[in-house]
Scaffold this active site. Sequence first.
Site, PDB file in Angstrom:
ATOM      1  CE  LYS A   1      -7.454   0.127   5.081  1.00  0.00           C
ATOM      2  NZ  LYS A   1      -8.270  -0.189   3.396  1.00  0.00           N
TER       3      LYS A   1
ATOM      4  CG  HIS B   1      -5.295   1.697  -4.660  1.00  0.00           C
ATOM      5  ND1 HIS B   1      -4.702   1.134  -3.125  1.00  0.00           N
ATOM      6  CD2 HIS B   1      -6.578   1.174  -4.662  1.00  0.00           C
ATOM      7  CE1 HIS B   1      -5.821   0.371  -2.858  1.00  0.00           C
ATOM      8  NE2 HIS B   1      -6.819   0.427  -3.363  1.00  0.00           N
TER       9      HIS B   1
ATOM     10  CE1 TYR C   1      -6.837  -6.642  -7.322  1.00  0.00           C
ATOM     11  CE2 TYR C   1      -7.029  -7.841  -5.497  1.00  0.00           C
ATOM     12  CZ  TYR C   1      -6.956  -6.528  -6.107  1.00  0.00           C
ATOM     13  OH  TYR C   1      -6.460  -5.329  -5.611  1.00  0.00           O
TER      14      TYR C   1
ATOM     15  NE  ARG D   1      -3.216  -3.035  -1.763  1.00  0.00           N
ATOM     16  CZ  ARG D   1      -3.038  -3.749  -0.816  1.00  0.00           C
ATOM     17  NH1 ARG D   1      -1.876  -4.233  -0.570  1.00  0.00           N
ATOM     18  NH2 ARG D   1      -3.840  -4.508  -0.099  1.00  0.00           N
TER      19      ARG D   1
ATOM     20  NE  ARG E   1      -3.839  -1.844   2.568  1.00  0.00           N
ATOM     21  CZ  ARG E   1      -3.835  -2.943   3.333  1.00  0.00           C
ATOM     22  NH1 ARG E   1      -2.673  -3.510   4.018  1.00  0.00           N
ATOM     23  NH2 ARG E   1      -4.749  -3.926   3.246  1.00  0.00           N
TER      24      ARG E   1
ATOM     25  CG  HIS F   1      -7.231  -8.038   0.864  1.00  0.00           C
ATOM     26  ND1 HIS F   1      -7.180  -8.519  -0.622  1.00  0.00           N
ATOM     27  CD2 HIS F   1      -6.735  -6.839   0.861  1.00  0.00           C
ATOM     28  CE1 HIS F   1      -6.998  -7.366  -1.162  1.00  0.00           C
ATOM     29  NE2 HIS F   1      -6.714  -6.216  -0.483  1.00  0.00           N
TER      30      HIS F   1
END
Length: 312
Positions: free
Chosen positions: A179, A252, A287, A255, A155, A278
């Site tokens: 995150k 982004h 994806y 990524r 990120r 995630h």
Amino acid sequence: MTSPKLPGADAALIARFIEMLVAERGIARNTKLAYQSDLDAASEMLAGKLAAASKETLAVLIAGWSHLANSSIARKAAALRGFFGFLEEEGFRPDNPSAALPRPVQSRALPKILDMDEVDALFASIDARLARTKPSPLDYRLSALVELLYGSGLRATELVALPRTSIVRDRPYIILIGKGGKERLVPISDRARQAVGTWHAFVPKDSKYLFPSRAARAAGKGDVHISRIRLFQIIRELAAESGIDPAKVSPHVLRHAFATHLLAGGANLRALQAMLGHADIATTQIYTHVDSSKLVELVNQRHPLANRKLSR
């Protein structure tokens, strides 16, 4: 853009959130205005106390949305969910009340991605810079930044804040606190380690960060890393130089390209989830919708019936 109508705390935090969206995700002007409008309106409804809202307080907002279409509710809830996630991640509050927000059924937008030709064009521009008789230190910095963005799927927030000693030649991974304060292991390619190693020689020995802000140091502002805004600008400038529409490219998007191309190459979805950090596999599964031709090929080649002829 800070709204003059809001009390200082909400206005300042909303402005910082919008700045992050622009820098890290490259959101369009209309999206930016929509987020700003939704958050300003929510703050006004809560008398300027949106940033400190509890799950119970959010019920006041939700009640005010009862007459709206699902699409409008979904947009407002997404803006608030992103805002509260940002506040928690940046340490402005210890919790996230977003669980109280509604989740109307909506089709999820597919992520923007670059195809391999466009990625090759970005790296061709970097190679051309490094092939000069005397490349600039900033050319080596650019190489390290893009290798880590596309090669490891970091990120933007994680990338700019990397410690100077986080990547070493004999260790093919780094351990990140990403995150939500969650720790994850991120593989670093040989190419990325080589690029970082070359750039490392230009990083001041007293710098805490791998990508320090030269402007901040020159202005006497101390040890500060480059901002997400600056990273966004650097990537857009590279896109323009490579003959790609700058509006298509952001940290982004690189990524996303990392994830999409890795999955297309046969990566395991669970492994990809771990690398991207995630919390929910459903976030990673988006994806699988990007390259449908790869999925068709997978079924035709790997399914047990693939080699059996259909009898009449």
